[in-house]
Design a protein around this motif. Structure first.
Motif, mmCIF file in Angstrom:
data_model
loop_
_atom_site.group_PDB
_atom_site.id
_atom_site.type_symbol
_atom_site.label_atom_id
_atom_site.label_comp_id
_atom_site.label_asym_id
_atom_site.label_seq_id
_atom_site.Cartn_x
_atom_site.Cartn_y
_atom_site.Cartn_z
ATOM 1 N N ALA A 20 160.960 16.421 -47.533
ATOM 2 C CA ALA A 20 161.802 15.746 -48.533
ATOM 3 C C ALA A 20 162.196 14.350 -48.080
ATOM 4 N N ILE A 21 162.257 13.416 -49.030
ATOM 5 C CA ILE A 21 162.706 12.044 -48.766
ATOM 6 C C ILE A 21 164.164 11.943 -49.171
ATOM 7 N N HIS A 22 165.028 11.678 -48.202
ATOM 8 C CA HIS A 22 166.472 11.595 -48.456
ATOM 9 C C HIS A 22 166.951 10.165 -48.668
ATOM 10 N N HIS A 23 166.169 9.193 -48.210
ATOM 11 C CA HIS A 23 166.606 7.794 -48.343
ATOM 12 C C HIS A 23 165.418 6.948 -48.756
ATOM 13 N N LEU A 24 165.685 6.021 -49.692
ATOM 14 C CA LEU A 24 164.669 5.069 -50.144
ATOM 15 C C LEU A 24 165.373 3.778 -50.540
ATOM 16 N N SER A 25 165.012 2.678 -49.897
ATOM 17 C CA SER A 25 165.655 1.395 -50.178
ATOM 18 C C SER A 25 164.672 0.274 -49.869
ATOM 19 N N THR A 26 165.112 -0.960 -50.148
ATOM 20 C CA THR A 26 164.275 -2.123 -49.845
ATOM 21 C C THR A 26 165.047 -3.077 -48.952
ATOM 22 N N ILE A 27 164.309 -3.758 -48.098
ATOM 23 C CA ILE A 27 164.875 -4.812 -47.261
ATOM 24 C C ILE A 27 163.788 -5.876 -47.098
ATOM 25 N N GLY A 28 164.047 -7.086 -47.585
ATOM 26 C CA GLY A 28 163.029 -8.129 -47.536
ATOM 27 C C GLY A 28 161.790 -7.718 -48.304
ATOM 28 N N ASP A 29 160.651 -7.714 -47.624
ATOM 29 C CA ASP A 29 159.383 -7.352 -48.254
ATOM 30 C C ASP A 29 159.044 -5.876 -48.093
ATOM 31 N N PHE A 30 159.958 -5.097 -47.525
ATOM 32 C CA PHE A 30 159.643 -3.715 -47.177
ATOM 33 C C PHE A 30 160.329 -2.712 -48.092
ATOM 34 N N VAL A 31 159.663 -1.569 -48.236
ATOM 35 C CA VAL A 31 160.286 -0.357 -48.765
ATOM 36 C C VAL A 31 160.546 0.546 -47.565
ATOM 37 N N VAL A 32 161.790 0.972 -47.401
ATOM 38 C CA VAL A 32 162.186 1.772 -46.240
ATOM 39 C C VAL A 32 162.499 3.189 -46.697
ATOM 40 N N VAL A 40 161.845 7.413 -39.853
ATOM 41 C CA VAL A 40 162.132 6.216 -40.653
ATOM 42 C C VAL A 40 160.871 5.369 -40.670
ATOM 43 N N ARG A 41 160.426 5.006 -41.886
ATOM 44 C CA ARG A 41 159.172 4.275 -42.023
ATOM 45 C C ARG A 41 159.350 3.058 -42.923
ATOM 46 N N PHE A 42 158.570 2.002 -42.603
ATOM 47 C CA PHE A 42 158.571 0.754 -43.369
ATOM 48 C C PHE A 42 157.220 0.619 -44.062
ATOM 49 N N PHE A 43 157.238 0.336 -45.374
ATOM 50 C CA PHE A 43 156.014 0.158 -46.155
ATOM 51 C C PHE A 43 156.046 -1.208 -46.831
ATOM 52 N N ASP A 44 154.850 -1.762 -47.062
ATOM 53 C CA ASP A 44 154.789 -3.021 -47.802
ATOM 54 C C ASP A 44 154.740 -2.730 -49.297
ATOM 55 N N SER A 45 154.520 -3.745 -50.112
ATOM 56 C CA SER A 45 154.564 -3.578 -51.570
ATOM 57 C C SER A 45 153.426 -2.710 -52.095
ATOM 58 N N MET A 46 152.382 -2.522 -51.301
ATOM 59 C CA MET A 46 151.280 -1.655 -51.695
ATOM 60 C C MET A 46 151.415 -0.267 -51.072
ATOM 61 N N LEU A 47 152.598 0.008 -50.533
ATOM 62 C CA LEU A 47 152.904 1.283 -49.887
ATOM 63 C C LEU A 47 151.993 1.568 -48.698
ATOM 64 N N ARG A 48 151.622 0.497 -47.990
ATOM 65 C CA ARG A 48 150.920 0.655 -46.728
ATOM 66 C C ARG A 48 151.942 0.652 -45.602
ATOM 67 N N MET A 49 151.845 1.628 -44.727
ATOM 68 C CA MET A 49 152.846 1.749 -43.666
ATOM 69 C C MET A 49 152.659 0.639 -42.649
#
Length: 379
Positions: A20-32, A40-49
């Motif tokens: 389950a994903i409990h947290h989803l937010s954005t910071i700068g160019d990332f989806v966290v 905890v993982r950082f993804f770009d706008s194309m959801l590449r880790m």
């Protein structure tokens, strides 16, 4: 794409976590994202880790918060395969709060590869059944009934000083601490009364004289007596008494079937004369004082010194809680009397004199949140 719901379609579907994903937010160019797998993982706008923190070892992630310093548009990006992002904090569902250095992804420390520092940890992850404050130190004793744990919690360092794992067969439900903190008493659902040392939480003795759950516990100010009330309305008195004339040990003094309804109050207290007195209050509207003056030897029996109806026949309100009232010198006529504070389910609090069997005063208590279930005097 259209604006209607039937016109919307997913552009890309990605599995970000294996749970389950409990947290989803954005910071700068990332989806966290933060998941129940503790990552905890950082993804770009194309959801590449792009970056990941997978060695936090703090339990399921509940929330991630970044140190933005009040900036509305915080810079966070990947530059030359390096993560450029503010440091962040992670709170977990296991009650931990971590401060994580984002640069740890670029230059991991061999001693601390996650770059996380534990700032705070909750006393226990399970259900807290009872809490007792240490009389001499800035510490709490916490009773975790689900896990069968007893913890000494330092309020200054916010850390666990000592943890004692007890058998889950005991099913701990109640706790009380001696006035000097020298020992702690636990009440169990199976009727056991467990006495432990106050500092090390090591066993002193296990007493069992009831088959019903222990619902109330009290310790005399001298530490010589322990009183327990069980689910059947019985009051049990233990004493630290001589055994065979050679040493002292905890032993049963006696039992008394006090109430035919739930016991809502059980307290030792001192009269203005210095005499130790023991009272119990039941939902059956009876107040009972016990004769502990003659309880000087094991198995001498426990008897009632006085039985009083605190509610007049036909009167409204059933008692919910009780405590000894602190001295009230501004009441000149009652400053030398023993007074009990009794709260009922009609939201009234009475100052009751057990010697004259009269209520000196009646007050209206809080009328929201339900009746008062516990009264605690303090200075």
């Amino acid at each position: 794409m259209g604006t209607r719901a039937t016109d919307r379609r997913a552009i890309k579907i990605m599995r970000l976590h294996g749970s389950a994903i409990h947290h989803l937010s954005t910071i700068g160019d990332f989806v966290v994202s933060g998941g129940a797998d503790g990552l905890v993982r950082f993804f770009d706008s194309m959801l590449r880790m792009c970056a990941w923190f997978e060695q936090l070892d703090a339990g399921p992630v509940g929330c991630v918060s970044f140190a933005t310093k009040g900036q509305q548009h915080t810079q966070a990006l990947m530059q030359m395969q390096r993560l450029e992002a503010p440091n962040f904090m992670v709170s977990t569902l296991s009650g931990k709060l971590l401060a994580v250095t984002s640069n740890a992804f670029n230059n991991p420390d061999l001693d601390n590869p996650s770059g996380a520092e534990l700032l705070m940890e909750s006393p226990a992850a399970g259900s807290i059944a009872d809490v007792a404050a240490h009389p001499l130190r800035a510490e709490l004793l916490l009773l975790n009934s689900e896990e069968g744990q007893l913890l000494r919690w330092n309020l200054v360092d916010r850390s666990c000083v000592v943890m004692r794992q007890l058998s889950r067969d005991y099913k701990l439900v109640r706790m009380v601490l001696a006035r000097d903190g020298s020992f702690v008493v636990l009440g169990c659902e199976a009727g056991h009364v467990v006495v432990l040392k106050g500092d090390s939480l090591e066993d002193v003795v296990v007493l069992r004289n009831s088959r019903h759950p222990i619902v109330r516990l009290s310790v005399s100010s001298s530490g010589q007596y322990i009183a327990a009330a069980d689910g059947s309305g019985q009051v049990i008195l233990y004493g630290y008494l001589p055994y065979k004339g050679s040493f002292l040990r905890w032993d049963l003094v006696g039992r008394y079937k006090a109430h035919h309804d739930a016991v809502v109050g059980l307290h030792f207290g001192e009269a203005p004369s210095g005499q130790t007195r023991l009272f119990s209050l039941g939902a059956d509207k009876r107040l009972i004082e016990y004769d502990i003056t003659n309880a000087t030897a094991a198995n001498t029996g426990l008897s009632a010194a006085a039985v009083t109806d605190v509610v007049a026949p036909g009167g409204a309100g059933s008692p919910c809680s009780m405590c000894f009232a602190p001295p009230m010198p501004y009441y000149s006529h009652s400053s030398l009397d023993t007074l009990l504070l009794i709260a009922d389910d009609a939201y009234k609090i009475k100052a009751y004199n057990p010697d004259t069997r009269t209520a000196c005063a009646t007050y209206l208590g809080p009328t929201f949140g339900g009746p008062i279930r516990k009264l605690l005097p303090f200075r």
